[in-house]
Design an enzyme around this catalytic site. Structure first.
Site, mmCIF file in Angstrom:
data_model
loop_
_atom_site.group_PDB
_atom_site.id
_atom_site.type_symbol
_atom_site.label_atom_id
_atom_site.label_comp_id
_atom_site.label_asym_id
_atom_site.label_seq_id
_atom_site.Cartn_x
_atom_site.Cartn_y
_atom_site.Cartn_z
ATOM 1 C CG HIS A 73 20.032 31.858 45.483
ATOM 2 N ND1 HIS A 73 19.601 31.022 46.476
ATOM 3 C CD2 HIS A 73 19.059 31.845 44.543
ATOM 4 C CE1 HIS A 73 18.424 30.513 46.146
ATOM 5 N NE2 HIS A 73 18.079 30.991 44.973
ATOM 6 C CG ASN A 110 16.867 34.052 47.894
ATOM 7 O OD1 ASN A 110 15.876 34.401 47.254
ATOM 8 N ND2 ASN A 110 17.200 32.791 48.049
ATOM 9 C CG ASP A 114 15.977 29.484 50.394
ATOM 10 O OD1 ASP A 114 16.090 29.486 49.158
ATOM 11 O OD2 ASP A 114 16.769 30.069 51.145
ATOM 12 C CG HIS A 115 19.046 26.849 49.018
ATOM 13 N ND1 HIS A 115 19.827 26.747 47.891
ATOM 14 C CD2 HIS A 115 19.082 28.154 49.386
ATOM 15 C CE1 HIS A 115 20.300 27.939 47.573
ATOM 16 N NE2 HIS A 115 19.867 28.817 48.474
ATOM 17 C CG HIS A 122 24.339 31.077 50.648
ATOM 18 N ND1 HIS A 122 24.258 29.734 50.362
ATOM 19 C CD2 HIS A 122 23.246 31.645 50.086
ATOM 20 C CE1 HIS A 122 23.162 29.502 49.656
ATOM 21 N NE2 HIS A 122 22.528 30.636 49.474
ATOM 22 C CD GLU A 173 20.983 30.552 53.017
ATOM 23 O OE1 GLU A 173 20.698 31.719 53.270
ATOM 24 O OE2 GLU A 173 20.681 29.997 51.947
#
Length: 324
Positions: free
Chosen positions: A262, A284, A102-103, A219, A175
């Site tokens: 997201h 996600n 992820d990210h 998020h 996040e």
């Protein structure tokens, strides 16, 4: 059954787009969270995606290990270990599984490099990469730099048929230690031109990429009305890309872009449906599962509270042991 990569993983995402569903991607931090995702996938007979953030990866390896800035040894080790664990157990659950990271912001690129080295070593031995896909999140950088770095990495990934996910525009909220809660409103909504620039840069290298375009995503979980999602702009992006491609190549591709959703916690069903219709292939899930994990512990504790105050002594007697 088991971890899928390359053409098979990509065809699964294309199947999702064609049939207007998204594969859920769950942030995992341990073998128990990986197992719970696989168990749910087996129970529903659906494909799932197991993904690791940089902080989550470090936790998988162990928080006492060195994880120096510019090296991120524990994050690399944890992501690789998590991927190997998923590969070992996933076939037993009888469903297709994608393993993803992820990210990855610019400051975390050493982590990305370490995972790619593991992919290349695995590819040399097995003819496929260790992971199914990876995400570069360079949305905090200027768009030109974001796309240029993505191009550089996709060239390295393409020979292994690794899928790249990239982000254009910012996902708000907080996040994994990244705080975008003060991001400018316009950065929360990508434009068709922004997104098509990504297509123009990446598609000649490999068609195997997805785009986390911003449509107001944030998020975390918020009270209804606090997050203004505009998933309808994803269709505007598809329409613009379709027109541009048709004008330059003559090909009429109905939905040429593959999107990722997201910051979907607490989203209303009609917003999710709109996003799916516009070509979202992956969604996600993080905050909701963090809460489910904690709430499970909390409920268990409350139901057994009288037995969990010490190793000996419970409602059945002062000398009764509590091991069981």
């Amino acid at each position: 059954a088991g971890v899928v990569t390359g053409d098979l993983a990509w065809s699964l995402l294309q199947h999702a787009k064609e049939h207007k569903y998204a594969i859920p991607a769950f942030n995992c931090t341990s073998s128990s969270t990986i197992n719970s995702v696989l168990e749910a996938g087996k129970e529903l007979n659906r494909p799932v995606m197991i993904q690791f953030s940089e902080g989550g990866s470090a936790f998988v390896a162990g928080k006492s290990l060195p994880n120096e800035k510019g090296k991120l040894q524990a994050s690399i080790l944890g992501a690789v270990a998590g991927a190997h664990f998923a590969r070992a157990v996933a076939p037993a659950y009888g469903i297709p599984v994608l393993v993803h990271s992820d990210h990855c912001a610019k400051k975390l690129l050493p982590w990305f490099d370490g995972m790619l080295e593991a992919d290349e070593a695995y590819f040399k031995e097995h003819g496929e990469p260790l992971f199914s896909s990876h995400m570069l999140d360079l949305s905090e950088e200027p768009d030109e730099e974001n796309i240029a770095i993505c191009e550089k990495y996709l060239k390295r990934m393409a020979p292994m048929k690794l899928i790249l996910e990239m982000e254009i525009g910012i996902t708000g909220g907080v996040e994994d230690g990244v705080d975008n809660s003060g991001a400018a409103k316009e950065k929360l909504y990508s434009t068709p031109q922004d997104v098509f620039a990504v297509y123009k840069g990446l598609n000649p290298i490999s068609p195997m990429f997805t785009i986390a375009a911003a449509f107001g995503n944030v998020h975390g979980v918020y009270k209804a009305g606090n997050v203004v999602l505009k998933p309808e702009i994803l269709q505007d992006m598809q329409d613009y890309a379709r027109e541009q491609i048709k004008a330059s190549t003559g090909k009429d591709i109905e939905r040429p872009l593959n999107f990722v959703f997201h910051g979907g916690s607490g989203s209303e069903k009609h917003h999710i449906a709109t996003a799916l219709n516009a070509g979202v292939v992956k969604m996600n899930v993080d905050t909701d599962t963090q809460w489910a994990y904690w709430e499970g512990l909390l409920k268990f504790y409350k139901s057994k509270e009288g037995y969990l105050q010490g190793q000996i002594g419970n409602p059945e007697g002062e000398d009764k042991p509590n091991k069981s």
